[in-house]
Design a protein around this motif. Structure first.
Motif, PDB file in Angstrom:
ATOM      1  N   SER A 121       8.295 -14.739   1.374  1.00  0.00           N
ATOM      2  CA  SER A 121       7.166 -14.332   2.214  1.00  0.00           C
ATOM      3  C   SER A 121       6.251 -15.493   2.619  1.00  0.00           C
ATOM      4  CB  SER A 121       6.353 -13.246   1.512  1.00  0.00           C
ATOM      5  OG  SER A 121       5.884 -13.712   0.279  1.00  0.00           O
ATOM      6  N   GLY A 135       8.612 -15.095   6.979  1.00  0.00           N
ATOM      7  CA  GLY A 135       9.395 -14.636   5.848  1.00  0.00           C
ATOM      8  C   GLY A 135      10.186 -13.391   6.191  1.00  0.00           C
ATOM      9  N   ASP A 186      -4.745  -6.711   4.795  1.00  0.00           N
ATOM     10  CA  ASP A 186      -3.871  -6.186   5.852  1.00  0.00           C
ATOM     11  C   ASP A 186      -4.522  -6.338   7.225  1.00  0.00           C
ATOM     12  OD1 ASP A 186      -5.860  -4.339   5.555  1.00  0.00           O
ATOM     13  OD2 ASP A 186      -4.532  -2.591   5.471  1.00  0.00           O
ATOM     14  N   THR A 189      -1.947  -7.551   9.874  1.00  0.00           N
ATOM     15  CA  THR A 189      -0.585  -7.026   9.768  1.00  0.00           C
ATOM     16  C   THR A 189       0.099  -6.954  11.136  1.00  0.00           C
ATOM     17  OG1 THR A 189      -1.174  -5.777   7.820  1.00  0.00           O
ATOM     18  CG2 THR A 189       0.801  -5.064   8.951  1.00  0.00           C
ATOM     19  N   TYR A 190       1.342  -7.405  11.172  1.00  0.00           N
ATOM     20  CA  TYR A 190       2.203  -7.498  12.366  1.00  0.00           C
ATOM     21  C   TYR A 190       1.771  -8.621  13.308  1.00  0.00           C
ATOM     22  CZ  TYR A 190       3.368  -2.679  11.029  1.00  0.00           C
ATOM     23  OH  TYR A 190       3.712  -1.558  10.347  1.00  0.00           O
ATOM     24  N   GLU A 217      -1.056 -13.456   3.213  1.00  0.00           N
ATOM     25  CA  GLU A 217      -2.016 -12.724   2.377  1.00  0.00           C
ATOM     26  C   GLU A 217      -2.999 -11.928   3.239  1.00  0.00           C
ATOM     27  OE1 GLU A 217      -0.174 -12.769  -0.571  1.00  0.00           O
ATOM     28  OE2 GLU A 217      -0.197 -14.841   0.102  1.00  0.00           O
ATOM     29  N   ARG A 274      -7.081  -8.193  -6.496  1.00  0.00           N
ATOM     30  CA  ARG A 274      -6.800  -8.242  -5.061  1.00  0.00           C
ATOM     31  C   ARG A 274      -7.138  -9.614  -4.520  1.00  0.00           C
ATOM     32  NH1 ARG A 274      -6.597  -3.280  -1.883  1.00  0.00           N
ATOM     33  NH2 ARG A 274      -7.006  -4.719  -0.189  1.00  0.00           N
ATOM     34  N   ARG A 380      -1.443 -15.282  -5.070  1.00  0.00           N
ATOM     35  CA  ARG A 380      -1.402 -13.829  -5.341  1.00  0.00           C
ATOM     36  C   ARG A 380      -1.936 -13.533  -6.728  1.00  0.00           C
ATOM     37  NH1 ARG A 380       4.116 -12.578  -2.253  1.00  0.00           N
ATOM     38  NH2 ARG A 380       3.069 -12.466  -0.236  1.00  0.00           N
ATOM     39  N   PHE A 382      -1.984 -10.004  -7.813  1.00  0.00           N
ATOM     40  CA  PHE A 382      -1.674  -8.599  -8.097  1.00  0.00           C
ATOM     41  C   PHE A 382      -1.541  -8.399  -9.596  1.00  0.00           C
ATOM     42  CE2 PHE A 382       1.416  -8.923  -4.305  1.00  0.00           C
ATOM     43  CZ  PHE A 382       0.392  -8.740  -3.405  1.00  0.00           C
TER      44      PHE A 382
ATOM     45  N   ASP B  18      -2.046  -0.128  -0.079  1.00  0.00           N
ATOM     46  CA  ASP B  18      -1.658  -1.437  -0.617  1.00  0.00           C
ATOM     47  C   ASP B  18      -0.668  -1.352  -1.779  1.00  0.00           C
ATOM     48  OD1 ASP B  18      -3.407  -3.097   1.063  1.00  0.00           O
ATOM     49  OD2 ASP B  18      -5.024  -2.071  -0.001  1.00  0.00           O
ATOM     50  N   ASN B  65      -2.316   2.720   3.659  1.00  0.00           N
ATOM     51  CA  ASN B  65      -2.202   1.476   4.417  1.00  0.00           C
ATOM     52  C   ASN B  65      -1.367   0.434   3.703  1.00  0.00           C
ATOM     53  OD1 ASN B  65      -3.719   1.507   6.903  1.00  0.00           O
ATOM     54  ND2 ASN B  65      -5.483   2.008   5.597  1.00  0.00           N
ATOM     55  N   ASN B  66      -0.682  -0.401   4.514  1.00  0.00           N
ATOM     56  CA  ASN B  66      -0.105  -1.654   4.020  1.00  0.00           C
ATOM     57  C   ASN B  66       0.951  -1.435   2.939  1.00  0.00           C
ATOM     58  OD1 ASN B  66      -0.032  -4.427   4.254  1.00  0.00           O
ATOM     59  ND2 ASN B  66      -1.640  -4.777   2.738  1.00  0.00           N
ATOM     60  N   CYS B  69       3.380  -4.372   0.822  1.00  0.00           N
ATOM     61  CA  CYS B  69       2.852  -5.727   0.981  1.00  0.00           C
ATOM     62  C   CYS B  69       3.313  -6.584  -0.194  1.00  0.00           C
ATOM     63  CB  CYS B  69       1.331  -5.714   1.080  1.00  0.00           C
ATOM     64  SG  CYS B  69       0.503  -4.951  -0.320  1.00  0.00           S
ATOM     65  N   GLY B  70       3.128  -7.876  -0.046  1.00  0.00           N
ATOM     66  CA  GLY B  70       3.524  -8.771  -1.122  1.00  0.00           C
ATOM     67  C   GLY B  70       4.771  -9.530  -0.764  1.00  0.00           C
ATOM     68  N   SER B  92       0.290   2.524   7.378  1.00  0.00           N
ATOM     69  CA  SER B  92       0.814   1.277   7.941  1.00  0.00           C
ATOM     70  C   SER B  92       1.684   0.597   6.899  1.00  0.00           C
ATOM     71  CB  SER B  92      -0.318   0.345   8.380  1.00  0.00           C
ATOM     72  OG  SER B  92      -0.991  -0.179   7.254  1.00  0.00           O
ATOM     73  N   PHE B  93       2.527  -0.318   7.391  1.00  0.00           N
ATOM     74  CA  PHE B  93       3.455  -1.031   6.516  1.00  0.00           C
ATOM     75  C   PHE B  93       3.193  -2.524   6.605  1.00  0.00           C
ATOM     76  CE2 PHE B  93       5.722   2.842   7.502  1.00  0.00           C
ATOM     77  CZ  PHE B  93       6.366   3.167   6.313  1.00  0.00           C
ATOM     78  N   ALA B  94       3.477  -3.233   5.512  1.00  0.00           N
ATOM     79  CA  ALA B  94       3.554  -4.688   5.609  1.00  0.00           C
ATOM     80  C   ALA B  94       4.833  -5.001   6.377  1.00  0.00           C
ATOM     81  CB  ALA B  94       3.614  -5.306   4.219  1.00  0.00           C
ATOM     82  N   ARG B  95       4.771  -6.024   7.236  1.00  0.00           N
ATOM     83  CA  ARG B  95       5.860  -6.172   8.185  1.00  0.00           C
ATOM     84  C   ARG B  95       7.203  -6.559   7.559  1.00  0.00           C
ATOM     85  NH1 ARG B  95       6.861 -11.282   8.473  1.00  0.00           N
ATOM     86  NH2 ARG B  95       8.712 -10.822   9.700  1.00  0.00           N
ATOM     87  N   ILE B  96       7.197  -7.357   6.498  1.00  0.00           N
ATOM     88  CA  ILE B  96       8.493  -7.742   5.927  1.00  0.00           C
ATOM     89  C   ILE B  96       9.158  -6.514   5.315  1.00  0.00           C
ATOM     90  CG2 ILE B  96       9.732  -9.212   4.289  1.00  0.00           C
ATOM     91  CD1 ILE B  96       7.593 -11.294   4.569  1.00  0.00           C
ATOM     92  N   PHE B  98       8.785  -3.494   6.287  1.00  0.00           N
ATOM     93  CA  PHE B  98       9.222  -2.655   7.408  1.00  0.00           C
ATOM     94  C   PHE B  98      10.589  -3.123   7.921  1.00  0.00           C
ATOM     95  CE2 PHE B  98       9.235  -1.193  11.796  1.00  0.00           C
ATOM     96  CZ  PHE B  98       8.770   0.095  11.663  1.00  0.00           C
TER      97      PHE B  98
END
Ligand code: SF4
Lengths: 419, 175
Positions: A121, A135, A186, A189-190, A217, A274, A380, A382, B18, B65-66, B69-70, B92-96, B98
């Motif tokens: 990623s 990625g 997010d 995103t996209y 991120e 986060r 990250r 998480f 997330d 949402n999202n 992700c990661g 929504s989705f994280a793009r990778i 998806f």
């Protein structure tokens, strides 16, 4: 209507107009896989009927996530990668060479204007070199090795203008943590991000890599910067290929434009769990830590190690703290040995581990215990990221991590800076 | 897309915002093996330890949402497929994630579907984007672009490439 960097690079590689929202099939300049994603890609490549890699010289595999191997299972997967590399004539970077996202730019595989995919990623890192790099997963990696191409949905772009100059003691990591906090995990995103403005131009290329690294991120597909003289000089020292720098048009169509004056930013940290929960270091100062990590594709470069050494030279880290240092590549390790940085860090109490991902992804090299607090230069935090979901991870610059290791608690590096 | 394959029906498992790939399948497992059936036994282990006992073939994941992700780990959609999940519907989705889902043949639809509880029934039509709950509530998602439907219809990118000896489309508007 003008075009963004992302639209231009995707148009150049697909022969299509490539406006945001279009789907294009594009030719790739470089393809990368690491040891967490390549084994599955190799299986998939064979299932596709693959017998040879379309252009072996445009691909590389890197063993960095679990290097050296911590278990028999991983060793078997590494072995599978070595076999594939021999059979296909694809370059492999084995244990100890470094993190994929350091090696790919450092070894000269990317020049401005390129289109690159990597099965990891943080491939967005190379956007700092004016390359559209993103990625993907193992199936995309397999299809790319098989065909030399990939399908893309052309992303809309968010432009992020950073005005002013970072204050003394404030680094690119602090700036990008601030941006992640503003934009959100997010928020892009996209999208592609374009980072621009004096605050970006003033940074070294290494520091710009730190910023592009964290584009994902914010959910982004790519984190792009224009190429300037610094970029071209950096690339010329590493690659014989001709750069094709791509600039955004003045009237390019953006999804959003954000502007920040970053002159007054303090050092920042992301707090558990986060990456977009970002506060000035001063807000969490005094929080006890048990482990400190300097390394990763975000901040394992020479400048980062030097920043840490300036704080730690001639001193000793606090009792009860473990400081793990993983240089991002063998070359960085050699440079940091040559200039005395490594000696200073180790003398101060650092445990030096193999160039590579180190403890970043929680498979080895420093998994925290239950209830422990870690401060790391990674990207990250998480829950469970470092292999234990009962540990807490803070993210900061190498200077913040070093200052925290020194005092045993989260510390604003400006308190302990040398000058 | 083939009309029958485009229609899905199952019980839902509801997740929040997330949901990252580490929550779907923890990194400590993914490096151990390439065996997805084995990995699937650990799906959502850190955030919903009962999921794996509850899940039945054909079930649908609903999230905020999202989603995904990661990391780029493709093990995430594969683990869901091997756990029996037939589709993911998320705000929504994280793009990778998806991309990986489409490439591995896991249908994904982007739509905010709220007010459902674990075990509620849901029907999803991928070709039209229509989503309907067991109690009659309806939502409308954007249908997937034709390229993605084609890849899904072929069962993922591997069978798609095998069938076409390549990508089988030349970019542009792709329909
Ligand atoms: S250093 Fe960490 S974030 Fe970077 S590639 Fe390795 S595991 Fe991923």
């Amino acid at each position: 209507m003008g075009r963004t960097i992302a639209e231009k690079i995707l148009a150049n590689h697909s022969g299509q107009p490539a406006r945001a929202g279009d789907i294009v099939l594009a030719d790739l300049d470089f393809i990368m896989g690491q040891d967490g994603t390549s084994p599955l890609a190799i299986d998939v490549f064979r299932q596709m009927g693959g017998v040879k890699v379309a252009e072996p010289s445009k691909a590389a595999l890197v063993i960095d996530h679990n290097a050296p191997s911590p278990s028999e299972g991983v060793s078997a997967l590494h072995d599978m990668m070595r076999g594939f590399s021999r059979e296909m004539g694809v370059q492999i970077y084995d244990v100890g060479e470094g993190v994929c996202h350091q090696l790919v730019p450092e070894q000269g595989y990317v020049v401005p204007g390129d289109l690159v995919i990597g099965a990891d990623s943080h491939t967005c890192t190379y956007g700092a070199l004016n390359a559209f790099a993103t990625g993907v997963g193992s199936t995309d990696l397999a299809a790319a090795l098989y065909s030399g191409k990939m399908w893309f949905r052309v992303p809309p772009t968010m432009r992020v203008l950073c005005h002013g100059a970072l204050a003394k003691g404030v680094t690119a990591k602090d700036l990008v943590l601030f941006l992640v906090g503003q934009i959100g995990a997010d928020g892009a995103t996209y999208m592609a991000l374009e980072f621009a403005g004096e605050a970006i131009s003033q940074l070294s290329v290494d520091a710009r890599l730190t910023i592009a690294n964290m584009a994902v991120e914010m959910g982004a597909k790519a984190g792009l910067m224009e190429a300037d003289e610094k970029t071209l000089a950096w690339v010329a020292g590493r690659s014989a290929r001709q750069p094709q720098p791509v600039q955004a048009d003045a009237d390019a169509e953006y999804e959003k434009v954000l502007e920040f004056d970053v002159s007054d930013l303090p050092p920042y940290v992301a707090v558990p769990h986060r990456v977009d929960t970002v506060v000035p270091v001063s807000a969490v100062e005094g929080k006890r830590i048990q482990q400190a990590v300097i390394g990763t594709c975000t901040n394992g470069r020479l400048e980062d190690l030097q920043q840490a050494a300036r704080i730690l030279a001639g001193k000793r880290i606090a009792e009860g703290v473990r400081l793990i240092v993983a240089p991002a590549s063998r070359q960085i390790l050699l440079d940091a040995i040559a200039d005395g940085t490594i000696g200073q860090l180790v003398a101060a109490g650092a445990a030096l581990v193999t160039p590579g991902c180190g403890p970043c992804v929680g498979t080895h090299n420093g998994i925290p215990a239950d209830g422990e607090t870690v401060i790391s230069t990674a990207n990250r935090n998480f829950k469970g990221r470092m292999g234990n979901n009962k540990a807490k991870i803070y993210l900061g610059s190498a200077a913040t991590v070093a200052a925290s290791a020194l005092s045993g608690m989260i510390t604003d590096p400006r308190r302990v800076a040398d000058e | 897309m083939n009309k029958e394959r485009a229609k899905l029906h199952g019980r839902v498992h509801v997740f929040g915002d997330d949901i990252n790939t580490d929550y779907i399948i923890a990194g400590k497992y993914k490096f151990k093996t390439n065996d997805m059936r084995e990995l699937a036994r650990h799906a959502f282990e850190d955030i919903d330890p009962e999921f794996i006992a509850r899940v039945q073939p054909g079930d649908i994941v609903v999230a905020g949402n999202n989603f995904g992700c990661g990391s780029s780990r493709e093990q995430a959609p594969l683990v869901l497929l091997h756990a029996g999940i037939s589709a993911v519907v998320a705000t929504s989705f994280a793009r990778i994630f998806f991309r990986n889902a489409i490439n591995t043949g896991l249908p994904v639809l982007q739509c905010p579907v709220e007010g459902l509880q674990n075990g509620d029934q849901l029907s999803v039509d991928l070709a039209t984007g229509e989503i309907m709950a067991g109690d009659g509530r309806k939502w409308q998602a954007n249908p997937l672009p034709p390229v993605m439907l084609q890849i899904l219809q072929n069962g993922g990118l591997v069978p798609h490439i095998k069938k076409h000896g390549g990508f089988g489309f030349e970019g542009g508007a792709a329909d």
